[in-house]
Write a protein that holds these residues in place. Structure first.
Motif, mmCIF file in Angstrom:
data_model
loop_
_atom_site.group_PDB
_atom_site.id
_atom_site.type_symbol
_atom_site.label_atom_id
_atom_site.label_comp_id
_atom_site.label_asym_id
_atom_site.label_seq_id
_atom_site.Cartn_x
_atom_site.Cartn_y
_atom_site.Cartn_z
ATOM 1 N N GLY A 92 0.814 -1.217 0.000
ATOM 2 C CA GLY A 92 0.000 0.000 0.000
ATOM 3 C C GLY A 92 0.842 1.258 0.000
ATOM 4 O O GLY A 92 0.503 2.250 -0.647
ATOM 5 N N GLU A 93 1.961 1.234 0.708
ATOM 6 C CA GLU A 93 2.857 2.388 0.715
ATOM 7 C C GLU A 93 3.469 2.586 -0.664
ATOM 8 O O GLU A 93 3.559 3.715 -1.153
ATOM 9 C CB GLU A 93 3.945 2.211 1.778
ATOM 10 N N ASP A 120 -6.043 -0.410 2.453
ATOM 11 C CA ASP A 120 -7.188 -0.693 3.310
ATOM 12 C C ASP A 120 -8.279 0.333 2.999
ATOM 13 O O ASP A 120 -8.022 1.370 2.368
ATOM 14 C CB ASP A 120 -6.784 -0.636 4.792
ATOM 15 N N LEU A 121 -9.507 0.066 3.419
ATOM 16 C CA LEU A 121 -10.648 0.883 3.016
ATOM 17 C C LEU A 121 -10.495 2.350 3.398
ATOM 18 O O LEU A 121 -10.760 3.237 2.581
ATOM 19 C CB LEU A 121 -11.953 0.320 3.593
ATOM 20 N N GLU A 122 -10.066 2.647 4.605
ATOM 21 C CA GLU A 122 -9.950 4.050 5.031
ATOM 22 C C GLU A 122 -8.879 4.795 4.243
ATOM 23 O O GLU A 122 -9.083 5.930 3.822
ATOM 24 C CB GLU A 122 -9.698 4.150 6.543
ATOM 25 N N ILE A 127 -7.273 8.339 -0.515
ATOM 26 C CA ILE A 127 -6.610 8.432 -1.819
ATOM 27 C C ILE A 127 -7.622 8.762 -2.901
ATOM 28 O O ILE A 127 -7.366 9.588 -3.793
ATOM 29 C CB ILE A 127 -5.849 7.131 -2.153
ATOM 30 N N PHE A 128 -8.802 8.155 -2.823
ATOM 31 C CA PHE A 128 -9.843 8.451 -3.803
ATOM 32 C C PHE A 128 -10.211 9.931 -3.751
ATOM 33 O O PHE A 128 -10.387 10.568 -4.790
ATOM 34 C CB PHE A 128 -11.080 7.573 -3.569
#
Length: 170
Positions: A92-93, A120-122, A127-128
């Protein structure tokens, strides 16, 4: 990067000649930000260097490039990881470094392949929002996702079913 099998591509009414590699590299550096599904980070460079190298490729000086890279790494929540190499970062990073790299040159076109797939979702929601805030009348963001939550937030939704593209909300 890839050549079409047929047809042509124009940007700002200029036909792309796929035999002009250097010219196309410069055009891509200035006009197009790409977020790959796999991060495609350079393993021998830190997160900061991976981001600011994209700015250097667009012709910016090192000091400005480093400054902007720090700003974008902060936006994606990675200020504290800027001196880490890709092998020291989680999936993710690495994806967030890739996003910062794609945005650093203020591109007119952002192509994103599963930009939140490793998050992860949060973190993905954050990011979105960063990507959504990049939208303006002179920029288009095209993203591919399997995540219905994010797909349904797009302005225009296309669906690929059995090799056919159809509009869902246009």
């Amino acid at each position: 990067i890839d050549r079409p099998n047929s047809g042509s591509i124009s940007i700002e009414n200029k036909l792309i000649n796929f035999n002009e590699n250097n010219k196309n590299d410069i055009l891509r550096a200035h006009k197009i930000g790409i977020i790959y599904q796999q991060d495609n980070l350079l393993p021998d460079f830190t997160a900061l260097e991976n981001v600011y190298l994209a700015s250097l490729a667009a012709g910016n000086d090192k000091e400005l490039s480093q400054s902007r890279a720090n700003i974008f790494l902060k936006k994606v929540g990675l200020s504290n990881r800027s001196d880490h190499y890709p092998n020291q970062l989680s999936g993710g990073e690495k994806q967030r470094v890739s996003i910062a790299r794609a945005l650093i040159n203020n591109p007119q076109i952002i192509l994103a392949d599963e930009p939140t797939g490793s998050l992860d979702l949060e973190t993905a929601k954050g990011i979105f929002e960063i990507l959504k805030n990049q939208i303006n009348p002179k920029r288009i963001i095209i993203f591919a996702t399997h995540n219905r939550f994010f797909a349904n937030k797009s302005d225009y939704l296309l669906e690929l079913i059995n090799g056919n593209i159809k509009s869902k909300n246009g």
